[in-house]
Write an enzyme that holds these catalytic residues in place. Structure first.
Site, PDB file in Angstrom:
ATOM      1  N   LYS A  49     -34.541  38.844  11.644  1.00  0.00           N
ATOM      2  CA  LYS A  49     -34.559  37.441  10.629  1.00  0.00           C
ATOM      3  C   LYS A  49     -36.356  37.249  10.469  1.00  0.00           C
ATOM      4  O   LYS A  49     -36.727  36.637   9.888  1.00  0.00           O
ATOM      5  CB  LYS A  49     -33.770  36.384  10.909  1.00  0.00           C
ATOM      6  CG  LYS A  49     -32.145  36.492  10.837  1.00  0.00           C
ATOM      7  CD  LYS A  49     -31.937  37.207   9.839  1.00  0.00           C
ATOM      8  CE  LYS A  49     -31.622  36.458   8.444  1.00  0.00           C
ATOM      9  NZ  LYS A  49     -30.483  36.468   7.612  1.00  0.00           N
TER      10      LYS A  49
HETATM   11  N1  PMP Z   1     -26.301  39.177  12.699  1.00  0.00           N
HETATM   12  C1  PMP Z   1     -26.912  38.059  13.021  1.00  0.00           C
HETATM   13  C2  PMP Z   1     -26.629  37.632  14.493  1.00  0.00           C
HETATM   14  C3  PMP Z   1     -27.611  37.136  12.028  1.00  0.00           C
HETATM   15  O1  PMP Z   1     -28.006  35.972  12.460  1.00  0.00           O
HETATM   16  C4  PMP Z   1     -27.348  37.642  10.744  1.00  0.00           C
HETATM   17  C5  PMP Z   1     -28.281  36.567   9.660  1.00  0.00           C
HETATM   18  N2  PMP Z   1     -27.455  35.420   9.573  1.00  0.00           N
HETATM   19  C6  PMP Z   1     -27.045  38.670  10.250  1.00  0.00           C
HETATM   20  C7  PMP Z   1     -26.456  39.592  11.360  1.00  0.00           C
HETATM   21  C8  PMP Z   1     -26.880  39.233   8.997  1.00  0.00           C
HETATM   22  O2  PMP Z   1     -28.137  39.433   8.231  1.00  0.00           O
HETATM   23  P1  PMP Z   1     -28.489  38.869   6.466  1.00  0.00           P
HETATM   24  O3  PMP Z   1     -28.721  37.566   6.603  1.00  0.00           O
HETATM   25  O4  PMP Z   1     -29.499  39.793   6.065  1.00  0.00           O
HETATM   26  O5  PMP Z   1     -26.896  39.443   5.789  1.00  0.00           O
END
Ligand code: PMP
Length: 312
Positions: free
Chosen positions: A41
């Site tokens: 992120k």
């Molecule tokens: N794994 C974790 C631990 C996350 O915090 C996130 C983001 N919410 C994701 C996967 C998924 O990524 P995305 O928001 O790009 O779908």
């Protein structure tokens, strides 16, 4: 040129997993836990803030607000520190206490909400939207902001193409905002003929049913953090997805422990979901090249979670 933490975001290694030995295809995992803030992120935090600056939406000293499972908050806190903003993070109570503490240590204000579905006024996304309106804060809006998908298309996806020489059989990943899946999916589809884009979804989430049937089944509780939802987020683009794999908490967490103990990859629970799904796809033997997946975040934010210390 002197670098800052912002310049250290991205360009993460792609490692081959020993867990996939003997399967029909290698499984390659992108080490997003090695970003400065410990998660994928960081990429979107930087991209969203720089995009808002370019569009003239931010003034120095302004407050940013986000609904976050924790990782986007950490990324935003780093960007806010370096670019001169304040930060408020709205987080559902199910998220680990380690994540709350990290955000507080980084100087963010943390607002905790009940674990409520997106349609409820108590839901963390709704609370963040309301607080932004009431206080004139800038909502970075990771679930809707197109800068989220765009940065994965031009950075994460492009890096995968370079690191594999364009040979990718399948890309397998869970969806929180959907930014990773939609952005990388879009990039790979444009460059790799026949590549399969697969959603890894926790058992209990409604997203797999939505992908397969276009309708939502009732959702149930699950413990893996950061992925899955009872409703599809705007940044999850159904048209890039070819199939789904449903992964139980038990399988996610046992796979995450194997990544930690057997591969030295110090990752969180959703890496277990992604890798468990990628191993299934590789074992089917019907993909024309390596199966690529993502290790979204680092283990330090789950130290108080029972799954980390469990046997097996
Ligand atoms: N794994 C974790 C631990 C996350 O915090 C996130 C983001 N919410 C994701 C996967 C998924 O990524 P995305 O928001 O790009 O779908």
């Amino acid at each position: 040129m002197r670098k800052t933490a912002l310049d250290c975001i991205g360009d993460t290694p792609l490692v081959a997993l020993a867990l996939a030995r003997g399967l029909g295809a290698p499984v390659l995992a992108k080490c997003e836990h090695l970003n400065p803030g410990g998660s994928i992120k960081d990429r979107i935090a930087k991209a969203i803030v720089l995009d808002a600056e370019e569009r003239g939406l931010l003034r120095p000293g302004m407050t940013l607000i986000e609904a976050t499972a924790g990782n986007t908050g950490v990324g935003l806190a780093i960007v806010a520190a370096l670019r001169g903003y304040r930060l408020v993070c709205v987080m559902p109570e199910k998220m680990s206490v380690d994540k709350r503490r990290s955000l507080t240590a980084l100087g963010a204000r943390v607002v905790i909400t009940p674990n409520a579905p997106p349609s409820s006024a108590d839901n963390f996304q709704q609370v963040a939207r309301r607080l932004a309106q009431e206080n004139g804060w800038y909502l970075t809006d990771q679930f809707k902001n197109p800068a989220n998908v765009a940065v994965h298309e031009r950075s994460t996806g492009r890096e995968i193409l370079e690191q594999t020489g364009g040979r990718v059989g399948a890309f397998v990943v869970g969806a929180g905002t959907g930014g990773t899946l939609s952005g990388v999916g879009r990039c790979l589809r444009a460059s790799v003929p026949g590549v399969k884009i697969i959603l890894a979804d926790p058992v209990g989430s409604s997203l797999a049913d939505w992908v397969e049937h276009g309708s939502l089944c009732p959702s149930a509780a699950y413990a893996v953090e950061g992925i899955g939802s009872s409703e599809p987020p705007a940044n999850l683009h159904r048209d890039v997805i070819d199939g789904v794999e449903r992964i139980s908490d038990e399988e996610s967490f046992s796979t995450a422990r194997r990544l930690i103990r057997e591969e030295g990859l110090l990752v969180g629970g959703s890496a277990g979901t992604n890798v468990a799904a990628a191993l299934r796809v590789a074992a089917r033997g019907d993909v024309a090249g390596p199966v690529v997946t993502i290790l979204p975040d680092a283990w330090d934010r789950y130290r108080s979670c029972a799954w980390m210390l469990a046997e097996g």
